[in-house]
Design a protein around this motif. Structure first.
Motif, PDB file in Angstrom:
ATOM      1  N   VAL A 186      15.213  12.681  37.629  1.00 56.35           N
ATOM      2  CA  VAL A 186      15.592  11.264  37.768  1.00 56.35           C
ATOM      3  C   VAL A 186      16.800  10.888  36.906  1.00 56.35           C
ATOM      4  O   VAL A 186      17.085   9.710  36.721  1.00 56.35           O
ATOM      5  N   SER A 187      17.486  11.899  36.360  1.00 62.21           N
ATOM      6  CA  SER A 187      18.657  11.572  35.539  1.00 62.21           C
ATOM      7  C   SER A 187      19.853  11.253  36.438  1.00 62.21           C
ATOM      8  O   SER A 187      19.859  11.596  37.619  1.00 62.21           O
ATOM      9  N   TRP A 188      20.853  10.621  35.869  1.00 66.62           N
ATOM     10  CA  TRP A 188      22.060  10.280  36.648  1.00 66.62           C
ATOM     11  C   TRP A 188      22.748  11.566  37.122  1.00 66.62           C
ATOM     12  O   TRP A 188      23.254  11.646  38.217  1.00 66.62           O
ATOM     13  N   LEU A 189      22.761  12.561  36.241  1.00 65.56           N
ATOM     14  CA  LEU A 189      23.355  13.851  36.602  1.00 65.56           C
ATOM     15  C   LEU A 189      22.283  14.709  37.266  1.00 65.56           C
ATOM     16  O   LEU A 189      21.252  14.987  36.654  1.00 65.56           O
ATOM     17  N   ARG A 190      22.524  15.085  38.498  1.00 66.64           N
ATOM     18  CA  ARG A 190      21.538  15.902  39.203  1.00 66.64           C
ATOM     19  C   ARG A 190      22.238  17.009  39.975  1.00 66.64           C
ATOM     20  O   ARG A 190      23.392  16.873  40.388  1.00 66.64           O
ATOM     21  N   LEU A 191      21.505  18.105  40.165  1.00 70.38           N
ATOM     22  CA  LEU A 191      22.009  19.168  41.018  1.00 70.38           C
ATOM     23  C   LEU A 191      21.404  18.994  42.400  1.00 70.38           C
ATOM     24  O   LEU A 191      20.299  18.471  42.533  1.00 70.38           O
ATOM     25  N   ARG A 192      22.132  19.420  43.399  1.00 70.94           N
ATOM     26  CA  ARG A 192      21.595  19.317  44.762  1.00 70.94           C
ATOM     27  C   ARG A 192      21.839  20.646  45.489  1.00 70.94           C
ATOM     28  O   ARG A 192      22.914  21.230  45.382  1.00 70.94           O
TER      29      ARG A 192
ATOM     30  N   THR B 112      14.846  30.221  47.150  1.00 72.51           N
ATOM     31  CA  THR B 112      13.695  30.681  47.923  1.00 72.51           C
ATOM     32  C   THR B 112      12.637  29.586  48.040  1.00 72.51           C
ATOM     33  O   THR B 112      11.576  29.805  48.626  1.00 72.51           O
ATOM     34  N   GLY B 113      12.907  28.445  47.435  1.00 69.36           N
ATOM     35  CA  GLY B 113      11.962  27.332  47.510  1.00 69.36           C
ATOM     36  C   GLY B 113      10.844  27.419  46.481  1.00 69.36           C
ATOM     37  O   GLY B 113       9.911  26.618  46.491  1.00 69.36           O
ATOM     38  N   ARG B 114      10.925  28.402  45.586  1.00 68.44           N
ATOM     39  CA  ARG B 114       9.858  28.576  44.586  1.00 68.44           C
ATOM     40  C   ARG B 114       9.889  27.455  43.540  1.00 68.44           C
ATOM     41  O   ARG B 114       8.872  27.000  43.071  1.00 68.44           O
ATOM     42  N   ASP B 115      11.107  27.045  43.169  1.00 66.93           N
ATOM     43  CA  ASP B 115      11.267  25.958  42.196  1.00 66.93           C
ATOM     44  C   ASP B 115      12.154  24.877  42.785  1.00 66.93           C
ATOM     45  O   ASP B 115      12.950  25.139  43.692  1.00 66.93           O
ATOM     46  N   ASP B 116      12.047  23.687  42.201  1.00 66.29           N
ATOM     47  CA  ASP B 116      12.984  22.624  42.547  1.00 66.29           C
ATOM     48  C   ASP B 116      14.276  22.885  41.775  1.00 66.29           C
ATOM     49  O   ASP B 116      14.226  23.367  40.641  1.00 66.29           O
ATOM     50  N   ILE B 117      15.409  22.574  42.347  1.00 65.03           N
ATOM     51  CA  ILE B 117      16.677  22.831  41.635  1.00 65.03           C
ATOM     52  C   ILE B 117      16.776  21.974  40.371  1.00 65.03           C
ATOM     53  O   ILE B 117      17.430  22.351  39.403  1.00 65.03           O
ATOM     54  N   ASN B 118      16.093  20.827  40.359  1.00 64.38           N
ATOM     55  CA  ASN B 118      16.072  19.988  39.160  1.00 64.38           C
ATOM     56  C   ASN B 118      14.753  20.156  38.399  1.00 64.38           C
ATOM     57  O   ASN B 118      14.220  19.204  37.831  1.00 64.38           O
TER      58      ASN B 118
END
Lengths: 44, 302
Positions: free
Chosen positions: B222-228, B252-258
Motif C-alpha cells: 500500500v505504499s506510494w512506491l510499488r512494483l507491478r 511463477t505466482g508463488r509470491d506477490d511482487i510487493n
C-alpha cells in the motif's frame, strides 16, 4: 477501480507523528533509550 | 542502478555513523539528533551514530508504557510508529535495500568467495515472532514491580547492536570490560554466526529475523512506491528469480511482487528483458484489470 488507501495511510502516519511530537515523546523516549543502552547491548 | 544503490548504501552508512572520526568525551551522543530515527537498523548506542534506532526507540517506548501510564504520562510510541509509517507509506521496505547499514554489511559479506546456500523458505516466518514477541508483547507485558519492561530484541538478539555498539564501546571504555557477562558472550557468538551465515546466504538476518524489515515490508502493498508485474510481457526467462536477493518468486505466482520480503532493490526491474516489471509512484492505487487494459492499449498504440 481506484483506491486512495496509500494517501490515507500516509496522512494517518503524519498525524501519528505529530501527535507524538505534541505529547513530547521524542525527548522522553530517547533520553530513556540512551540511559538503558548498556543493558540493551548485553553489557551489565 | 545496482552501482547507484551500492553508492547510496555507502553514503547512507556514513551519514548514519558520521561521528566515526570524532573522538568524543562521552562515547554515546545524547544531543537533539538522537530524537530522529534513522530509517534502518543502526544501534542508538553506537558511539559513531548521532541518530536513534527506530526499533530500539519503539521497544523503549513499549517497555516504559506501564510505568508511564501508572504516573499518568501518555507515551505510546506514536512518534516512532508514525515516523516509521511516514517513510514506509511512501517507499515501503526500500530503506532495507538502499539505506540500512546492517544490510550493507550483509551485502559485503556475501561477496566473500565461499559456496553459497539458499535460504530455507519457512525460516522467513521467523520475522513475525521476532516482531510480535520480542518487540511488542514481552516489552509491554513482562515488567518488573515498578512497571518497567526490557528491550528484549536489543538485549537478547540484535547482532547489529553487538557489532555497532557492544564491541566499539568495550574497545573505547576499559571499565566496561569488567561488566561483561555471559549474555555478551552469547550475543557475540550470535553475531559470529550471522557473519558466517551472511557469507554463504544473502541477507539472512533481514530475511529471517529483522522486525524493522517486517514493519516496513507490511507497507509494501500500500505504499506510494510499488512494483507491478505484467504477466503479458513476461518472457518466462526467470531471471528475476535468479537475481532476487530476498527470494521473491513473483513470475511463477508463488509470491506477490510487493511481498513483505521485497527490499525494493529493483534488480528485477533493471534486468527484466521483457520489461514485465515496472515501478509506479502514486498515492492512488489502480485496479489490476484497469492497469493491464491500459498497458495493452499502450502496446497497441506503440
Amino acid at each position: 477501480m481506484k483506491s486512495r488507501i496509500p494517501l490515507f495511510i500516509f496522512i494517518f502516519c503524519c498525524l501519528l507523528t505529530l501527535s507524538g511530537i505534541v505529547l513530547g515523546e521524542p525527548g522522553e523516549v530517547f533520553q530513556k533509550a540512551v540511559a538503558i543502552c548498556l543493558s540493551c547491548i548485553g553489557i551489565g | 542502478m545496482e552501482r547507484f544503490r551500492h553508492l547510496l548504501q555507502l553514503v547512507s552508512a556514513f551519514v548514519a555513523n558520521c561521528r566515526l572520526f570524532i573522538t568524543p568525551s562521552n562515547p554515546i551522543y545524547k544531543g537533539p539528533l538522537k530524537h530522529v530515527c534513522f530509517p534502518g537498523l543502526n544501534c542508538y548506542s553506537c558511539p559513531a551514530t548521532p541518530w536513534a534506532c527506530p526499533l530500539g526507540a519503539l521497544q523503549s517506548a513499549f517497555a516504559n508504557l506501564k510505568a508511564n501510564l501508572a504516573v499518568g504520562k501518555i507515551n505510546l510510541g506514536l512518534y516512532v510508529l508514525g515516523s516509521l509509517g511516514v517513510v514506509a507509506s511512501l517507499v515501503g521496505r526500500m530503506p532495507c535495500g538502499w539505506f540500512c547499514p546492517f544490510g550493507l554489511l550483509q551485502d559485503i559479506l556475501f561477496r566473500v568467495r565461499l559456496p553459497k546456500v539458499d535460504l530455507w523458505r519457512p525460516l522467513t516466518w521467523g520475522r513475525y515472532p521476532s516482531l510480535i514477541f520480542l518487540v511488542i508483547i514481552l516489552p509491554i507485558f513482562l515488567t518488573d514491580k515498578f512497571g518497567f519492561g526490557q528491550t528484549w530484541f536489543c538485549k537478547y538478539l540484535c547482532p547489529a547492536g553487538t557489532f555497532e555498539a557492544g564491541i566499539p564501546l568495550l574497545i573505547m571504555s576499559p571499565e566496561l570490560r569488567l561488566a561483561i557477562g555471559t549474555l555478551f558472550y552469547i550475543k557475540f557468538t550470535l553475531l559470529g554466526l550471522f557473519i558466517f551465515w551472511s557469507m554463504v546466504t544473502i541477507r539472512p538476518f533481514c530475511r529471517t529475523l529483522c522486525p524493522l524489515g517486517l514493519i516496513l515490508g507490511l507497507f509494501n502493498k500500500v505504499s506510494w512506491l510499488r512494483l507491478r508485474f505484467h504477466q503479458n510481457t513476461c518472457v518466462d526467462c526467470h531471471a528475476c528469480e535468479l537475481i532476487c536477493p530476498t527470494g521473491v518468486f513473483f513470475a511463477t505466482g508463488r509470491d506477490d511482487i510487493n511481498s513483505t520480503k521485497c527490499i525494493r532493490c529493483f534488480r528485477c526491474y533493471a534486468l527484466c528483458p521483457g520489461g514485465a516489471v515496472t515501478i509506479e509512484f502514486s498515492s492512488i492505487m489502480k485496479g489490476e484489470l484497469e492497469n493491464i487494459e491500459s498497458c495493452d492499449c499502450n502496446q497497441k498504440q506503440g
